[in-house]
Design an enzyme around this catalytic site. Structure first.
Site, short mmCIF file in Angstrom:
data_model
loop_
_atom_site.label_atom_id
_atom_site.label_comp_id
_atom_site.label_asym_id
_atom_site.label_seq_id
_atom_site.Cartn_x
_atom_site.Cartn_y
_atom_site.Cartn_z
N ASP A 8 0.89 -1.16 0.00
CA ASP A 8 0.00 0.00 0.00
C ASP A 8 0.93 1.21 0.00
O ASP A 8 1.45 1.60 1.05
CB ASP A 8 -0.89 0.00 1.24
CG ASP A 8 -1.76 1.25 1.32
OD1 ASP A 8 -2.29 1.68 0.28
OD2 ASP A 8 -1.89 1.81 2.43
N GLU A 77 -1.24 -1.42 -4.81
CA GLU A 77 -2.46 -0.64 -5.07
C GLU A 77 -2.18 0.42 -6.12
O GLU A 77 -1.12 1.06 -6.11
CB GLU A 77 -2.95 0.02 -3.78
CG GLU A 77 -4.28 0.72 -3.96
CD GLU A 77 -4.88 1.26 -2.67
OE1 GLU A 77 -5.75 2.13 -2.75
OE2 GLU A 77 -4.47 0.79 -1.58
N ASP A 149 -2.24 1.05 7.49
CA ASP A 149 -1.49 0.90 6.24
C ASP A 149 -1.07 -0.55 6.03
O ASP A 149 -1.07 -1.04 4.90
CB ASP A 149 -0.26 1.81 6.24
CG ASP A 149 -0.65 3.28 6.30
OD1 ASP A 149 -1.24 3.77 5.33
OD2 ASP A 149 -0.37 3.93 7.32
#
EC number: 3.1.21.10
Length: 167
Positions: A8, A77, A149
């Site tokens: 991420d 992502e 996160d």
């Protein structure tokens, strides 16, 4: 069996999550954050690390994770279009160095949108961050909720495991 490293990305905090997939079974191997905002040798006048230094920290951190966990697959992502173009640019740079670190170790890079990740983990693309954290905890049988996160990065890895054929 395959080991999946999920990322991420962020210019200040980059989350990571590592899982093992054996058929339909997913096992937690590790997660955490690469903190690029607080660790730096060269800082700007305001005490913050320069963007170049942050990108180096992210690159080195991802490279270290690849060496530590020896993943077979890498998922990250995608950039969402933020309201602030400067923020989107910094996020894109953070993604870029993470992807280069993976490619340097001959890992193919799979990319997923936030909506795809939430759909794969929670069952709806409009899920809230807390729902993602809760489902990651449930799917991987974790004793407590991972940091936001790290949970998002585990969600990326879970999405990858659920999206492509089992190995």
């Amino acid at each position: 069996m395959s080991i999946i490293l999920g990322i991420d990305p962020g210019s200040r905090i980059t989350g990571y999550g590592v899982i093992r997939q054996q058929g339909a079974r997913l096992t937690y191997l590790g997660s955490g954050c690469i903190r690029a905002a607080s660790t730096s040798v060269s800082t700007q006048a305001d005490g913050e690390p320069s963007m170049a230094e942050r990108l180096k920290i992210i690159f080195d951190g991802v490279a270290e994770l690849v060496a530590q966990f020896n993943p077979d697959e890498f998922a990250i992502e995608q950039v969402f279009m933020a309201k602030n173009p400067n923020s989107a640019l910094k996020l894109g740079q953070a993604r870029g160095v993470a992807m280069v670190a993976a490619a340097k170790h001959d890992l193919a890079v799979a990319e997923y949108s936030a909506r795809q990740i939430k759909q794969a983990v929670v069952g709806t693309g409009a899920a809230k961050k807390e729902q993602v954290q809760q489902m990651v905890m449930h799917i991987l049988k974790l004793p407590s909720r991972p940091q936001e996160d790290a949970a998002d990065a585990l969600g990326v890895a879970i999405c990858h495991a659920h999206t492509r054929p089992w190995r």
